[in-house]
Scaffold this motif. Structure first.
Motif, PDB file in Angstrom:
ATOM      1  N   UNK A 106       0.838  -1.207   0.000  1.00  0.00           N
ATOM      2  CA  UNK A 106       0.000   0.000   0.000  1.00  0.00           C
ATOM      3  C   UNK A 106       0.874   1.259   0.000  1.00  0.00           C
ATOM      4  N   UNK A 107       1.947   1.245   0.811  1.00  0.00           N
ATOM      5  CA  UNK A 107       2.840   2.398   0.895  1.00  0.00           C
ATOM      6  C   UNK A 107       3.519   2.643  -0.452  1.00  0.00           C
ATOM      7  N   UNK A 108       3.903   1.569  -1.151  1.00  0.00           N
ATOM      8  CA  UNK A 108       4.528   1.711  -2.471  1.00  0.00           C
ATOM      9  C   UNK A 108       3.544   2.320  -3.465  1.00  0.00           C
ATOM     10  N   UNK A 109       2.288   1.858  -3.425  1.00  0.00           N
ATOM     11  CA  UNK A 109       1.269   2.415  -4.305  1.00  0.00           C
ATOM     12  C   UNK A 109       1.055   3.895  -4.050  1.00  0.00           C
ATOM     13  N   UNK A 110       1.082   4.304  -2.780  1.00  0.00           N
ATOM     14  CA  UNK A 110       0.918   5.723  -2.445  1.00  0.00           C
ATOM     15  C   UNK A 110       2.096   6.543  -2.962  1.00  0.00           C
ATOM     16  N   UNK A 111       3.309   5.968  -2.845  1.00  0.00           N
ATOM     17  CA  UNK A 111       4.486   6.666  -3.363  1.00  0.00           C
ATOM     18  C   UNK A 111       4.406   6.861  -4.878  1.00  0.00           C
ATOM     19  N   UNK A 112       3.798   5.908  -5.571  1.00  0.00           N
ATOM     20  CA  UNK A 112       3.652   6.002  -7.021  1.00  0.00           C
ATOM     21  C   UNK A 112       2.473   6.884  -7.426  1.00  0.00           C
ATOM     22  N   UNK A 113       1.722   7.365  -6.439  1.00  0.00           N
ATOM     23  CA  UNK A 113       0.588   8.228  -6.725  1.00  0.00           C
ATOM     24  C   UNK A 113      -0.598   7.510  -7.330  1.00  0.00           C
ATOM     25  N   UNK A 114      -0.820   6.263  -6.944  1.00  0.00           N
ATOM     26  CA  UNK A 114      -1.866   5.442  -7.561  1.00  0.00           C
ATOM     27  C   UNK A 114      -3.255   5.667  -6.978  1.00  0.00           C
ATOM     28  N   UNK A 115      -3.383   6.264  -5.835  1.00  0.00           N
ATOM     29  CA  UNK A 115      -4.692   6.398  -5.202  1.00  0.00           C
ATOM     30  C   UNK A 115      -4.985   5.205  -4.307  1.00  0.00           C
ATOM     31  N   UNK A 116      -5.984   5.345  -3.453  1.00  0.00           N
ATOM     32  CA  UNK A 116      -6.246   4.321  -2.439  1.00  0.00           C
ATOM     33  C   UNK A 116      -6.680   2.971  -3.031  1.00  0.00           C
ATOM     34  N   UNK A 117      -7.581   2.995  -4.026  1.00  0.00           N
ATOM     35  CA  UNK A 117      -8.089   1.732  -4.577  1.00  0.00           C
ATOM     36  C   UNK A 117      -6.958   0.919  -5.219  1.00  0.00           C
ATOM     37  N   UNK A 118      -6.198   1.555  -6.105  1.00  0.00           N
ATOM     38  CA  UNK A 118      -5.098   0.849  -6.766  1.00  0.00           C
ATOM     39  C   UNK A 118      -4.023   0.425  -5.775  1.00  0.00           C
ATOM     40  N   UNK A 119      -3.792   1.243  -4.766  1.00  0.00           N
ATOM     41  CA  UNK A 119      -2.793   0.898  -3.748  1.00  0.00           C
ATOM     42  C   UNK A 119      -3.229  -0.331  -2.952  1.00  0.00           C
ATOM     43  N   UNK A 120      -4.538  -0.421  -2.656  1.00  0.00           N
ATOM     44  CA  UNK A 120      -5.047  -1.593  -1.951  1.00  0.00           C
ATOM     45  C   UNK A 120      -4.886  -2.858  -2.794  1.00  0.00           C
ATOM     46  N   UNK A 121      -5.150  -2.744  -4.087  1.00  0.00           N
ATOM     47  CA  UNK A 121      -4.986  -3.912  -4.957  1.00  0.00           C
ATOM     48  C   UNK A 121      -3.520  -4.327  -5.051  1.00  0.00           C
ATOM     49  N   UNK A 122      -2.610  -3.362  -5.156  1.00  0.00           N
ATOM     50  CA  UNK A 122      -1.180  -3.673  -5.176  1.00  0.00           C
ATOM     51  C   UNK A 122      -0.778  -4.369  -3.874  1.00  0.00           C
ATOM     52  N   UNK A 123      -1.290  -3.873  -2.753  1.00  0.00           N
ATOM     53  CA  UNK A 123      -0.988  -4.475  -1.453  1.00  0.00           C
ATOM     54  C   UNK A 123      -1.476  -5.928  -1.407  1.00  0.00           C
ATOM     55  N   UNK A 124      -2.680  -6.171  -1.927  1.00  0.00           N
ATOM     56  CA  UNK A 124      -3.195  -7.535  -1.955  1.00  0.00           C
ATOM     57  C   UNK A 124      -2.357  -8.455  -2.806  1.00  0.00           C
ATOM     58  N   UNK A 125      -1.885  -7.947  -3.956  1.00  0.00           N
ATOM     59  CA  UNK A 125      -1.071  -8.757  -4.870  1.00  0.00           C
ATOM     60  C   UNK A 125       0.250  -9.165  -4.221  1.00  0.00           C
ATOM     61  N   UNK A 126       0.956  -8.207  -3.624  1.00  0.00           N
ATOM     62  CA  UNK A 126       2.295  -8.504  -3.108  1.00  0.00           C
ATOM     63  C   UNK A 126       2.249  -9.265  -1.776  1.00  0.00           C
ATOM     64  N   UNK A 127       1.095  -9.300  -1.129  1.00  0.00           N
ATOM     65  CA  UNK A 127       1.023  -9.987   0.160  1.00  0.00           C
ATOM     66  C   UNK A 127       0.736 -11.472   0.025  1.00  0.00           C
ATOM     67  N   UNK A 128       0.313 -11.932  -1.160  1.00  0.00           N
ATOM     68  CA  UNK A 128      -0.011 -13.344  -1.379  1.00  0.00           C
ATOM     69  C   UNK A 128       1.024 -13.964  -2.306  1.00  0.00           C
ATOM     70  N   UNK A 129       1.567 -15.110  -1.924  1.00  0.00           N
ATOM     71  CA  UNK A 129       2.583 -15.794  -2.717  1.00  0.00           C
ATOM     72  C   UNK A 129       1.940 -16.771  -3.697  1.00  0.00           C
ATOM     73  N   UNK A 130       2.677 -17.126  -4.755  1.00  0.00           N
ATOM     74  CA  UNK A 130       2.204 -18.099  -5.738  1.00  0.00           C
ATOM     75  C   UNK A 130       2.614 -19.501  -5.299  1.00  0.00           C
ATOM     76  N   UNK A 131       1.640 -20.301  -4.900  1.00  0.00           N
ATOM     77  CA  UNK A 131       1.927 -21.656  -4.441  1.00  0.00           C
ATOM     78  C   UNK A 131       2.550 -22.498  -5.540  1.00  0.00           C
TER      79      UNK A 131
END
Length: 286
Positions: A106-131
């Motif tokens: 989420x912090x990385x998304x905010x630094x990139x200026x993506x807005x809250x919705x896109x930042x939340x999606x980025x946070x969800x993506x990077x927090x889950x690993x590919x089994x």
């Protein structure tokens, strides 16, 4: 002259490209999974200077089957008992790691200026690993039998469960900008019911059936029955709102409790390798 279906054309191209690239990567002592992704890029629509696939939708279907059999194979080697043994430490580790990765995303998304919705999606993506990627990497490194691997797989199972809730939260948040508590509770109740079904089936029903019928289960019948049960659980999981891969893993862990688990592993390995290759090549196509 008979018309050759596009799917046969695409599958031949996928397997030939994967075969040539993986032989080259074996020679260079590089990870095969990277070779599959390179092969997919070369025959995908983003690289028009080579032979390319003609039916992308069919390849996506093959890739989905590949994920199913990869996770089914993982479940066969990771029984319910093993999950119980590493459940406590895996849960603590997962719920320590997930908030940290989510916050960093989420912090990385905010630094990139993506807005809250896109930042939340980025946070969800990077927090889950590919089994599937981690499983294939462990296999290539020949470390799947080591003690810490069971803990890693336990963490991945917890992450998959959290991912289901994350999907509910993020998809709702993207539309309404709020989180529906009732929908989240409903998703949690479905997950609880499904896990109870998994435990009952894994401890009592399916192992008892397979052990009772083992005298009449030759290799062909055992293979057909095992894959049939796998796909049945996939359908049930999908209808309940879970991922197909999650359902495949659960059925694999159930069958791992039977006396025929080793035979099932050996019989399904070629199927897993074939469709797994198609899956990783399809990732490169994207």
């Amino acid at each position: 002259m008979n018309h050759l279906p596009d799917l046969v054309h695409d599958l031949s191209l996928i397997l030939i490209a994967a075969g040539v690239i993986t032989v080259l990567f074996k020679f260079l002592k590089q990870p095969i999974i990277f070779g599959y992704i390179i092969a997919g890029f070369l025959i995908g629509p983003s690289f028009p200077y080579f032979f390319s696939i003609t039916d992308a939708n069919s390849v996506k279907t093959w890739a989905e089957i590949g994920v199913i059999f990869l996770l089914f194979s993982l479940g066969l080697e990771f029984s319910i008992k093993k999950l119980m043994n590493v459940g406590g430490s895996a849960t603590v580790t997962a719920f320590t790691e997930l908030p940290i990765m989510f916050g960093l995303g989420f912090f990385t998304g905010q630094l990139l200026g993506w807005g809250n919705v896109n930042s939340f999606f980025l946070a969800g993506i990077v927090s889950i690993s590919s089994t599937s990627v981690i499983m294939k990497s462990f296999e290539e490194l020949r470390i799947r039998g080591r003690k810490f691997v069971s803990s890693v797989y336990g963490i991945l199972v917890v992450e998959d469960l959290v991912a289901i809730l994350l999907l509910v939260i993020l998809t709702t948040f993207a539309v309404t900008k709020t989180v529906e508590g009732a929908e989240l509770i409903y998703a949690g109740m479905k997950m609880f019911f499904f896990l109870i079904l998994w435990l009952v089936s894994g401890i009592f029903l399916i192992p008892t059936f397979v052990n009772y019928m083992r005298k009449v289960l030759d290799e062909e019948t055992l293979l057909v029955v095992s894959l049939g049960l796998c796909l049945l659980m996939v359908v049930l999981a999908s209808n309940a709102g879970f991922s197909a891969a999650f359902g495949a893993f659960l059925m694999g862990s159930i069958l791992s409790e039977t006396r025929e688990s080793e035979r099932i592993i050996q019989l399904t390995k070629p199927v897993r390798d074939l469709f797994g290759a198609v899956f990783f090549v399809s990732v490169g196509m994207l």
